[in-house]
Design an enzyme around this catalytic site. Structure first.
Site, mmCIF file in Angstrom:
data_model
loop_
_atom_site.group_PDB
_atom_site.id
_atom_site.type_symbol
_atom_site.label_atom_id
_atom_site.label_comp_id
_atom_site.label_asym_id
_atom_site.label_seq_id
_atom_site.Cartn_x
_atom_site.Cartn_y
_atom_site.Cartn_z
ATOM 1 N N ASP A 62 0.871 -1.168 0.000
ATOM 2 C CA ASP A 62 0.000 0.000 0.000
ATOM 3 C C ASP A 62 0.912 1.223 0.000
ATOM 4 O OD1 ASP A 62 -1.614 2.142 0.455
ATOM 5 O OD2 ASP A 62 -2.753 1.233 2.086
ATOM 6 N N TYR A 151 -6.721 16.345 -5.211
ATOM 7 C CA TYR A 151 -6.219 15.504 -6.308
ATOM 8 C C TYR A 151 -5.539 16.362 -7.386
ATOM 9 C CZ TYR A 151 -6.031 12.556 -10.423
ATOM 10 O OH TYR A 151 -5.580 11.887 -11.535
ATOM 11 N N LYS A 155 -1.426 16.453 -8.696
ATOM 12 C CA LYS A 155 -0.942 16.253 -10.070
ATOM 13 C C LYS A 155 -0.138 17.468 -10.559
ATOM 14 C CE LYS A 155 -2.297 12.049 -10.509
ATOM 15 N NZ LYS A 155 -1.324 10.959 -10.607
HETATM 16 N N1 LIG Z 1 -8.587 7.525 -15.078
HETATM 17 C C1 LIG Z 1 -8.420 8.837 -15.232
HETATM 18 O O1 LIG Z 1 -9.365 9.569 -15.598
HETATM 19 C C2 LIG Z 1 -7.051 9.452 -15.026
HETATM 20 C C3 LIG Z 1 -6.799 10.711 -15.610
HETATM 21 C C4 LIG Z 1 -5.564 11.307 -15.417
HETATM 22 C C5 LIG Z 1 -4.598 10.669 -14.666
HETATM 23 N N2 LIG Z 1 -4.859 9.454 -14.111
HETATM 24 C C6 LIG Z 1 -3.803 8.839 -13.290
HETATM 25 O O2 LIG Z 1 -3.462 7.588 -13.830
HETATM 26 C C7 LIG Z 1 -2.945 6.745 -12.797
HETATM 27 C C8 LIG Z 1 -3.604 5.392 -12.911
HETATM 28 O O3 LIG Z 1 -4.979 5.503 -12.681
HETATM 29 P P1 LIG Z 1 -6.076 4.619 -13.419
HETATM 30 O O4 LIG Z 1 -7.048 5.555 -13.989
HETATM 31 O O5 LIG Z 1 -5.445 3.614 -14.306
HETATM 32 O O6 LIG Z 1 -6.764 3.948 -12.123
HETATM 33 P P2 LIG Z 1 -7.095 2.458 -11.697
HETATM 34 O O7 LIG Z 1 -7.678 1.692 -12.832
HETATM 35 O O8 LIG Z 1 -7.887 2.624 -10.456
HETATM 36 O O9 LIG Z 1 -5.655 1.821 -11.354
HETATM 37 C C9 LIG Z 1 -4.934 2.228 -10.219
HETATM 38 C C10 LIG Z 1 -3.803 1.242 -9.964
HETATM 39 O O10 LIG Z 1 -3.053 1.700 -8.836
HETATM 40 C C11 LIG Z 1 -3.102 0.718 -7.780
HETATM 41 N N3 LIG Z 1 -3.207 1.427 -6.505
HETATM 42 C C12 LIG Z 1 -4.208 2.240 -6.080
HETATM 43 N N4 LIG Z 1 -3.978 2.660 -4.831
HETATM 44 C C13 LIG Z 1 -2.804 2.097 -4.438
HETATM 45 C C14 LIG Z 1 -2.042 2.136 -3.252
HETATM 46 N N5 LIG Z 1 -2.456 2.832 -2.181
HETATM 47 N N6 LIG Z 1 -0.888 1.445 -3.204
HETATM 48 C C15 LIG Z 1 -0.464 0.720 -4.261
HETATM 49 N N7 LIG Z 1 -1.138 0.646 -5.437
HETATM 50 C C16 LIG Z 1 -2.304 1.330 -5.508
HETATM 51 C C17 LIG Z 1 -4.342 -0.118 -8.086
HETATM 52 O O11 LIG Z 1 -4.292 -1.430 -7.542
HETATM 53 P P3 LIG Z 1 -4.897 -1.755 -6.067
HETATM 54 O O12 LIG Z 1 -6.238 -1.106 -6.003
HETATM 55 O O13 LIG Z 1 -4.925 -3.257 -5.979
HETATM 56 O O14 LIG Z 1 -3.927 -1.186 -5.093
HETATM 57 C C18 LIG Z 1 -4.287 -0.148 -9.609
HETATM 58 O O15 LIG Z 1 -3.356 -1.108 -10.039
HETATM 59 C C19 LIG Z 1 -3.206 7.489 -11.477
HETATM 60 O O16 LIG Z 1 -2.009 8.111 -11.058
HETATM 61 C C20 LIG Z 1 -4.236 8.527 -11.858
HETATM 62 O O17 LIG Z 1 -4.181 9.663 -11.030
HETATM 63 C C21 LIG Z 1 -6.066 8.833 -14.281
#
Ligand SMILES: NC(=O)c1ccc[n+]([C@@H]2O[C@H](COP(=O)([O-])OP(=O)(O)OC[C@H]3O[C@@H](n4cnc5c(N)ncnc54)[C@H](OP(=O)(O)O)[C@@H]3O)[C@@H](O)[C@H]2O)c1
Length: 262
Positions: A62, A151, A155
């Site tokens: 985590d 958030y 970023k």
């Molecule tokens: N989706 C969007 O709209 C968006 C837009 C801009 C930027 N982003 C960025 O892209 C990145 C990935 O996000 P995503 O959209 O792909 O989200 P996601 O599908 O929720 O994936 C998040 C990943 O991070 C892991 N994670 C979450 N909390 C964690 C913790 N406390 N410790 C270790 N691992 C953790 C999750 O696995 P577990 O839950 O098993 O830990 C999962 O593998 C993030 O940094 C997010 O801010 C996303």
């Protein structure tokens, strides 16, 4: 062949953008170390990725817990050629109402874990005179974001930090790239408690994580400083840059309202 393979360490490699990035590295014959909290998800992702004929190591941590983030560094004994700081979460709601501990957890995960891992692996990369780091920023980093104030601010940190250390280490052989997606169809909105927000409801406007990862991967491999995924997001950021931050914040306040408050 095994000895010649490079290794990429990807936090958040079990879902969404991180998982799509992991597939791109696997296709390019990288061995992988993937990190997330859920061991079952790590195991099933490992099975999927191993089909590419590479080695996959899983580490459950985590990363909002600073001790676990530091232990991750000592748990990794392999030479890491590429570090991807992807694990990140959001928290939705008005700042005055949100739970403080949840927001601090987001700051620890999005900012502090990124700093801890980058510091550790950049020192090793600097000694070798090579390495690549991809940090997950967001278009949110360029836009003050009411309803997601903490958030968006995390970023902004990621973007500023990545750009600054890139300059400090420009002659080191290490490249730093920030990937800046817009709203993307992943589990992010669910984890952030954002299902009722306009942004999550407007499913047609969400980017495909596969496309986002591809843009990030190509920018990383080309050694670019940053990439905004998707031309519409790029347009939004460039238009916002022409406006005062207060006007951007007002527009975002209206856009990010829960649908039942329209
Ligand atoms: N989706 C969007 O709209 C968006 C837009 C801009 C930027 N982003 C960025 O892209 C990145 C990935 O996000 P995503 O959209 O792909 O989200 P996601 O599908 O929720 O994936 C998040 C990943 O991070 C892991 N994670 C979450 N909390 C964690 C913790 N406390 N410790 C270790 N691992 C953790 C999750 O696995 P577990 O839950 O098993 O830990 C999962 O593998 C993030 O940094 C997010 O801010 C996303």
């Amino acid at each position: 062949m095994e000895n010649q393979r490079k290794t990429a360490l990807i936090t958040g490699g079990t879902s969404g953008i991180g998982k799509e990035l992991a597939k791109l590295f696997a296709k390019d014959n990288y061995n992988l170390i993937i990190v997330a909290r859920d061991q079952a998800e790590l195991d099933s992702t490992k099975n999927e990725l191993q089909k590419f004929g590479i080695t996959v190591k899983t580490i459950a941590k985590d990363l909002s817990d600073m001790e676990q983030a530091k232990t991750l560094c000592s748990d990794v004994t392999e030479k890491v050629d590429v570090l991807v700081n992807d694990a990140g979460q959001g928290v939705y709601g008005l700042f005055k109402d949100n739970e403080l501990e949840k927001e601090l957890g987001i700051i620890h995960l999005n900012i502090c874990a990124t700093v801890i891992l980058t510091k550790h692996f950049v020192q090793q990369m600097a000694e070798r005179g090579e390495g690549k780091i991809l940090n997950l920023g967001s278009v949110a980093g360029k836009l003050p974001g009411p309803w997601q104030a903490v958030y968006h601010a995390t970023k902004a940190f990621v973007l500023s930090f990545t750009t600054a250390i890139r300059e400090e280490l420009k002659d080191s052989g290490i490249t730093f790239t920030a990937l800046m997606p817009g709203a993307t169809a992943t589990d992010f909105f669910n984890k952030a408690g954002m299902q009722d927000s306009q942004i999550a409801q407007n499913k047609e406007a969400l980017s495909d994580p596969e496309d986002v990862a591809k843009e990030g991967y190509e920018a990383l491999m080309a050694g670019k400083d940053r990439v905004i995924a998707g031309w519409k997001n790029s347009l939004e950021v460039h238009a916002a840059n022409l406006m005062p931050d207060s006007a951007v914040a007002h527009t975002m306040y209206e856009q990010q309202k829960p649908v039942n408050q329209q």
